[in-house]
Design an enzyme around this catalytic site. Structure first.
Site, PDB file in Angstrom:
ATOM      1  N   ASP A  77      -7.924  -6.728   0.192  1.00 38.28           N
ATOM      2  CA  ASP A  77      -7.085  -6.915   1.371  1.00 38.28           C
ATOM      3  C   ASP A  77      -7.814  -6.315   2.551  1.00 38.28           C
ATOM      4  O   ASP A  77      -8.624  -5.398   2.369  1.00 38.28           O
ATOM      5  CB  ASP A  77      -5.730  -6.214   1.221  1.00 38.28           C
ATOM      6  CG  ASP A  77      -5.848  -4.713   1.433  1.00 38.28           C
ATOM      7  OD1 ASP A  77      -5.708  -4.268   2.584  1.00 38.28           O
ATOM      8  OD2 ASP A  77      -6.112  -3.987   0.456  1.00 38.28           O
ATOM      9  N   CYS A  94      -9.522 -25.794   8.295  1.00 36.82           N
ATOM     10  CA  CYS A  94      -8.241 -25.223   8.714  1.00 36.82           C
ATOM     11  C   CYS A  94      -7.539 -26.083   9.754  1.00 36.82           C
ATOM     12  O   CYS A  94      -8.146 -26.954  10.371  1.00 36.82           O
ATOM     13  CB  CYS A  94      -8.419 -23.791   9.229  1.00 36.82           C
ATOM     14  SG  CYS A  94      -8.865 -23.664  10.972  1.00 36.82           S
ATOM     15  N   CYS A 110      -9.194 -25.895  13.268  1.00 36.37           N
ATOM     16  CA  CYS A 110     -10.436 -26.661  13.402  1.00 36.37           C
ATOM     17  C   CYS A 110     -10.181 -28.166  13.351  1.00 36.37           C
ATOM     18  O   CYS A 110     -10.925 -28.946  13.940  1.00 36.37           O
ATOM     19  CB  CYS A 110     -11.445 -26.241  12.345  1.00 36.37           C
ATOM     20  SG  CYS A 110     -12.108 -24.597  12.685  1.00 36.37           S
ATOM     21  N   GLY A 168       1.107   4.145   1.357  1.00 36.88           N
ATOM     22  CA  GLY A 168       1.407   4.981   2.512  1.00 36.88           C
ATOM     23  C   GLY A 168       0.516   6.198   2.582  1.00 36.88           C
ATOM     24  O   GLY A 168       0.467   6.881   3.593  1.00 36.88           O
ATOM     25  N   HIS A 222      -7.504 -19.705  11.723  1.00 34.89           N
ATOM     26  CA  HIS A 222      -8.897 -20.002  11.359  1.00 34.89           C
ATOM     27  C   HIS A 222      -9.527 -18.862  10.550  1.00 34.89           C
ATOM     28  O   HIS A 222     -10.114 -19.093   9.490  1.00 34.89           O
ATOM     29  CB  HIS A 222      -9.748 -20.277  12.605  1.00 34.89           C
ATOM     30  CG  HIS A 222     -11.215 -20.311  12.291  1.00 34.89           C
ATOM     31  ND1 HIS A 222     -11.830 -21.400  11.718  1.00 34.89           N
ATOM     32  CD2 HIS A 222     -12.162 -19.334  12.360  1.00 34.89           C
ATOM     33  CE1 HIS A 222     -13.109 -21.108  11.475  1.00 34.89           C
ATOM     34  NE2 HIS A 222     -13.330 -19.862  11.864  1.00 34.89           N
ATOM     35  N   CYS A 271     -15.216 -26.088   8.637  1.00 29.60           N
ATOM     36  CA  CYS A 271     -13.946 -25.460   8.276  1.00 29.60           C
ATOM     37  C   CYS A 271     -12.848 -26.519   8.168  1.00 29.60           C
ATOM     38  O   CYS A 271     -12.791 -27.447   8.971  1.00 29.60           O
ATOM     39  CB  CYS A 271     -13.575 -24.405   9.315  1.00 29.60           C
ATOM     40  SG  CYS A 271     -12.006 -23.580   8.953  1.00 29.60           S
ATOM     41  N   ASP A 296       0.867  -1.164   0.000  1.00 32.23           N
ATOM     42  CA  ASP A 296       0.000   0.000   0.000  1.00 32.23           C
ATOM     43  C   ASP A 296       0.917   1.231   0.000  1.00 32.23           C
ATOM     44  O   ASP A 296       1.993   1.191   0.590  1.00 32.23           O
ATOM     45  CB  ASP A 296      -0.863  -0.080   1.267  1.00 32.23           C
ATOM     46  CG  ASP A 296      -2.083   0.807   1.169  1.00 32.23           C
ATOM     47  OD1 ASP A 296      -2.124   1.653   0.271  1.00 32.23           O
ATOM     48  OD2 ASP A 296      -2.974   0.641   2.009  1.00 32.23           O
TER      49      ASP A 296
HETATM   50 ZN   LIG Z   1     -11.115 -23.289  11.059  1.00 30.24          ZN
END
Ligand SMILES: [Zn+2]
Length: 424
Positions: free
Chosen positions: A314, A354, A357, A104, A383, A352, A102
């Site tokens: 983002d 991840c 999880c 600035g 997560h 999920c 980015d």
């Molecule tokens: Zn998760």
């Protein structure tokens, strides 16, 4: 369609593979010297060259395709010369993929003038003291040449101009960089918005000139793509003017004028009108160039972005709320510190996939948050980042298979809205 935004062979291209009719949505691939990004994509934020509490290897494993850092923070510490010497941002932080910085602009103004860090998206919940901290010393001054500001770290004085922002971002060496812009709020007057917009346009030309010069001077370095930033707050005519101007902007080099490689859509945006405002801009911007929506990352807003022509997003929200024990689930947000989770021997979200999880329960997370253990931030961030990265990947898959709106209806039918726009 395939384009080479600058002279051929620079390593930056954008291919659109699927663009459903009657919608601005598209799926495609951005290619950079450090690898490809399948779009639409969510780009997690590592403001100071680290996603707080999580290893870069883990970010890769959870599906992050690229990371976004901030030129303002890295300019103040450790200094862009250090990153240049290290071989650029990606190598410095051991990230094996594309990076963004980015410009600035937002930070010198927001941290300098005394904005709070989070710009609320919903104008109705926006109080004036959420924008300008009343008793705070004014730490930034904007003029037509640039911005003079005081460091939020040690109070030292600094000056950012479009040229300085380009020099800093070239030294940092991200694949995708942004033009220096003046970010206003929904509460600035219409007259001020017009003035800021014209200033951003003139700064855009100076950014293109400096970028072109630095690209030639540093031709041994990997090519960096420059995105122009579209402002204009909530005003239709200003947003359209900014999109028209930025799309047409060229450097002043008479022999080979260059334009922007893509566009960043910025500014404080009202949640209710987000889709409309994106349409104003994206109907004007050239379809073949990628578009990044700055600082937006709540699930419901990501859908609005994708169907109105955004390719990358983002936002610091996913990791910031994770550190306060707030996690996303398919039915909305949950707070792991709440007593109800004390004996919840099940994952945060059983749908999920991840790492957190798969291996940990809400009861364990409740325990480590209550005990202020560092692993709490790590597990919750993994997560949340996975949840958001995967959600946008699922939107992409649905665009490709042609059932995007069915997917959206199914997801939003269960998910409870919560607002959020956040940039560091
Ligand atoms: Zn998760």
């Amino acid at each position: 369609m395939r384009i080479n935004a600058l002279p051929s062979g620079n390593g930056f291209t954008f291919d659109i593979s699927h663009a459903p009719e009657k919608s601005l949505a598209r799926a495609g691939t951005i290619s950079t010297p450090h690898g490809d990004i399948a779009t639409p994509a969510f780009i997690p934020v590592g403001t100071k060259a680290t996603v707080k509490a999580v290893l870069p290897e883990t970010m890769k494993e959870l599906g992050a395709q690229a990371l976004l850092s901030n030129a303002y923070h890295l300019y103040l510490q450790p200094g862009p010369d250090v990153l240049d010497e290290a071989g650029g941002l990606a190598r410095f932080m051991n990230w094996p993929g594309p990076t963004f910085t980015d410009s600035g602009g937002f930070q010198v103004l927001s941290l300098g003038v005394g904005f709070k860090k989070v710009l609320a998206m919903d104008a109705q919940t926006f109080r004036s003291d959420d924008v300008i901290a009343g008793n705070k010393e004014r730490l930034a001054h904007v003029d037509d040449e640039g911005v003079t500001f005081k460091s939020h770290i040690d109070g030292s004085m600094h000056r950012f101009t479009p040229e300085v922002s380009m020099q800093v971002q070239h030294q940092i060496g991200a694949d995708i960089i942004f033009a220096f812009d003046e970010c206003t709020t929904l509460h600035n007057t219409r007259r001020y918005q017009e003035k800021a917009l014209e200033r951003t346009r003139l700064w855009g030309i100076r950014c293109l000139d400096e970028h072109q010069k630095l690209t030639l001077e540093r031709s041994q370095k990997p090519y960096q793509a420059l995105y122009g930033v579209i402002q204009g707050a909530q005003y239709e005519d200003l947003r359209k003017k900014a999109a028209t101007d930025m799309a047409a902007l060229r450097s002043t080099d008479p022999d080979s004028p260059i334009g922007f490689d893509g566009f960043g859509l910025g500014g404080a945006l009202d949640k209710k009108t987000l889709g409309t405002i994106l349409t104003w801009m994206n109907e004007i911007l050239p379809a073949e160039k990628p578009r990044h929506l700055l600082g937006i990352g709540a699930p419901e807003d990501l859908f609005v972005g994708v169907e109105n022509g955004i390719d990358t997003f983002d936002c610091v929200l996913a990791s910031r709320i994770a550190r306060t024990s707030a996690v996303y689930t398919m039915v909305g947000r949950n707070n792991l510190s709440n007593a109800v989770n004390r004996r919840a021997f099940e994952p945060i979200d059983d749908e999920c996939d991840c790492y957190t999880c798969k291996h940990y329960t809400k009861a364990y997370l409740h325990h480590v948050f209550r005990g202020k253990e560092m692993i709490a931030a790590t597990l919750a961030t993994i997560h949340n980042e996975r949840f958001i990265v995967r959600l946008v990947d699922q939107m992409r898959a649905a665009l490709v298979s042609g059932d995007y709106f069915e997917f959206k209806e199914q997801f939003m039918g269960r998910y409870k809205h919560l607002s959020g726009q956040a940039r560091d």
